[in-house]
Write a protein that holds these residues in place. Structure first.
Motif, short mmCIF file in Angstrom:
data_model
loop_
_atom_site.label_atom_id
_atom_site.label_comp_id
_atom_site.label_asym_id
_atom_site.label_seq_id
_atom_site.Cartn_x
_atom_site.Cartn_y
_atom_site.Cartn_z
N LYS A 232 7.20 0.38 -8.64
CA LYS A 232 8.19 1.21 -7.75
C LYS A 232 8.02 2.65 -8.27
O LYS A 232 7.81 3.13 -9.42
CB LYS A 232 9.63 0.81 -8.36
CG LYS A 232 10.75 1.76 -7.46
CD LYS A 232 10.63 1.16 -6.10
CE LYS A 232 11.55 2.30 -5.36
NZ LYS A 232 12.95 2.43 -5.79
N ALA A 233 7.75 3.44 -7.20
CA ALA A 233 7.44 4.94 -7.41
C ALA A 233 8.77 5.75 -6.74
O ALA A 233 9.09 5.29 -5.43
CB ALA A 233 6.31 5.47 -6.85
N ARG B 293 6.45 -13.05 -8.69
CA ARG B 293 6.95 -12.22 -9.22
C ARG B 293 8.28 -12.02 -9.90
O ARG B 293 8.70 -11.84 -10.85
CB ARG B 293 6.74 -10.84 -8.37
CG ARG B 293 7.38 -9.41 -9.11
CD ARG B 293 7.57 -8.36 -8.05
NE ARG B 293 8.27 -8.67 -6.94
CZ ARG B 293 9.62 -8.75 -6.78
NH1 ARG B 293 10.27 -8.27 -7.76
NH2 ARG B 293 10.15 -8.94 -5.65
N ARG B 294 9.18 -12.61 -9.04
CA ARG B 294 10.48 -12.82 -9.39
C ARG B 294 10.80 -13.93 -10.44
O ARG B 294 11.42 -13.93 -11.21
CB ARG B 294 11.46 -13.05 -8.02
CG ARG B 294 11.74 -12.01 -7.07
CD ARG B 294 12.35 -12.25 -5.90
NE ARG B 294 12.45 -11.06 -4.88
CZ ARG B 294 12.50 -11.16 -3.74
NH1 ARG B 294 12.49 -12.36 -3.10
NH2 ARG B 294 12.78 -10.18 -2.85
N LYS C 246 5.36 -5.20 2.07
CA LYS C 246 5.09 -5.63 0.92
C LYS C 246 4.21 -6.93 1.01
O LYS C 246 3.56 -7.44 0.34
CB LYS C 246 6.27 -6.14 -0.08
CG LYS C 246 7.24 -7.31 0.70
CD LYS C 246 8.52 -7.50 -0.24
CE LYS C 246 9.42 -8.40 0.58
NZ LYS C 246 8.59 -9.82 0.63
N ASP C 247 4.32 -7.57 2.49
CA ASP C 247 3.54 -8.46 2.83
C ASP C 247 2.04 -8.27 3.17
O ASP C 247 1.08 -9.26 3.15
CB ASP C 247 4.15 -9.37 3.94
CG ASP C 247 5.67 -9.96 3.85
OD1 ASP C 247 5.85 -10.02 2.44
OD2 ASP C 247 6.53 -10.08 4.52
N VAL C 248 1.81 -6.97 3.07
CA VAL C 248 0.49 -6.69 3.83
C VAL C 248 -0.49 -6.41 2.71
O VAL C 248 -0.16 -5.71 1.73
CB VAL C 248 0.71 -5.24 4.64
CG1 VAL C 248 -0.82 -4.79 5.26
CG2 VAL C 248 1.76 -5.36 5.65
N PRO C 249 -1.74 -6.94 2.62
CA PRO C 249 -2.66 -6.82 1.86
C PRO C 249 -3.07 -5.29 1.69
O PRO C 249 -3.05 -4.58 2.75
CB PRO C 249 -3.83 -7.70 2.33
CG PRO C 249 -3.50 -8.58 3.31
CD PRO C 249 -2.17 -8.07 3.78
N PRO D 158 10.59 -4.22 -8.17
CA PRO D 158 10.59 -4.90 -6.93
C PRO D 158 8.79 -4.85 -6.68
O PRO D 158 8.00 -4.47 -7.43
CB PRO D 158 10.93 -3.69 -6.10
CG PRO D 158 10.99 -2.53 -6.89
CD PRO D 158 11.29 -3.08 -8.43
N ALA D 159 8.88 -5.67 -5.72
CA ALA D 159 7.35 -5.63 -5.19
C ALA D 159 6.97 -4.45 -4.87
O ALA D 159 7.50 -3.82 -4.09
CB ALA D 159 7.05 -6.88 -4.12
N PRO D 160 5.66 -4.22 -4.79
CA PRO D 160 5.16 -2.93 -4.45
C PRO D 160 5.49 -2.80 -2.90
O PRO D 160 5.13 -3.75 -2.26
CB PRO D 160 3.38 -3.15 -4.34
CG PRO D 160 3.25 -4.06 -5.97
CD PRO D 160 4.45 -4.99 -5.75
N ALA D 161 5.65 -1.55 -2.48
CA ALA D 161 6.17 -1.44 -1.00
C ALA D 161 7.46 -2.18 -0.66
O ALA D 161 7.81 -2.15 0.46
CB ALA D 161 5.05 -1.52 -0.27
#
Length: 319
Positions: free
Chosen positions: A248-249, A126-127, A80-83, A193-196
């Motif tokens: 979220k997927a 986001r949170r 989730k931290d990765v661009p 949640p955040a992506p990934a």
């Protein structure tokens, strides 16, 4: 010819835990590997929320530089931290099986504040946005640092609680040395949640066939598919990893089920999308969902976010 794969990582307890899981995985496949800790700028500056620092990929840049310089062969990140766009020459090597992607509220034992005025803490925009959307009368304070530092800050504050990623709390035990009961937690199943979130990513140099082939053997295909959809949603919205965007997927039989959200920083504007599609459509699902958000008012909210960021010293519209 075998070589020792140098695994670069941040030197926080959680980051080292993640890097060691990759090391163990490689060694189980009879590769030689060693850990190389690298300090990131995001670990050094703890007095500002990430979204005020104006940097995308703040926790990954130092490792990117070390890899390009040839100081490490592999870098391990919380995905989730990765661009969404990796630096030129660096490629995705393996997405490891995802842990619990949920967000958790860690509280001090009294939940009465949920029905009245209260204060929670988080460094995530986001949170913050989702919490204020649900609890508009609450205050949200900034909380930065590694998990252990944040837990100690919660204990020593007047806050009612703080929000953490479930995966991080699964991987280390930050309650030691505090009087916060580990059972004082609520899964925020309403928070996207955040992506990934909960996934780990290992990257290598594009020209490093040995490192890439080693990592490919650790790849978890289901997690790779789901995080692809989530990160594509993020990329199309042009939110960067610090915008109030959740995704979220999940795989259900032969389908992929997606839930995405975009909010304004104050939580007053909210756009959401839910879709179920055949698994074969996963390569375009994230983009389709993002375009639906943009069509239904998301463009105006993104402009609001840019204006919000522009008003803060040292930030940029792309942060």
């Amino acid at each position: 010819m075998k070589k020792t794969l140098r695994i670069g990582t941040r030197d926080s307890e959680l980051a080292l835990w993640q890097a060691n899981r990759v090391k163990e995985g490689l060694e189980s496949l009879e590769y030689q590997a060693e850990i190389v800790p690298v300090k990131s700028h995001g670990d050094l500056v703890l007095d500002k929320p990430l979204y005020e620092m104006g940097i995308t990929g703040i926790f990954t840049k130092a490792l990117d530089i070390a890899m390009i310089r040839g100081e490490i062969d592999i870098a391990v990140h919380s995905m989730k931290d990765v661009p969404t766009a990796l630096p030129r020459g660096i490629v995705q090597g393996a997405v490891l099986k995802r842990a619990d992607a949920s967000d958790l509220l860690i509280h001090k034992g009294d939940l009465a504040f949920l029905d009245e005025a209260g204060t929670v803490a988080t460094g995530s925009l986001r949170r913050r946005a989702q919490w204020l959307h649900r609890y508009p009368e609450h205050s949200v304070e900034n909380l930065r640092g590694n998990i252990n530092t944040r837990m100690r800050k919660l204990q020593n504050s007047s806050w009612n609680g703080a929000i953490f990623a479930a995966a991080g709390l699964e991987r280390i035990s930050p309650f030691e040395g505090t009087d916060i009961d580990p059972g004082n937690r609520i899964t925020l199943d309403w928070m996207v949640p955040a992506p990934a979130q909960g996934a780990m990513l290992a990257v290598a140099m594009e020209h490093d066939d040995y490192g890439r082939q080693a990592l490919d053997r650790l790849n978890h295909r289901d997690t790779e598919i789901c995080t692809h959809v989530e990160r594509q949603f993020l990329r199309v919205l042009e939110g960067g990893c610090t915008a109030p965007i959740g995704a979220k997927a999940c795989l259900e039989n032969d389908d992929i089920v997606f839930n995405g959200i975009l909010l304004s920083p104050d939580g007053k504007r909210k756009h959401s999308v839910q879709k179920r599609a055949p698994l074969k459509q996963y390569t375009v699902l994230g983009e389709q969902c993002a375009l639906e958000i943009l069509k239904n008012g998301g463009k105006e909210t993104l402009e609001h976010i840019r204006q919000y960021q522009d008003q803060r010293p040292g930030t940029t519209a792309s942060s």
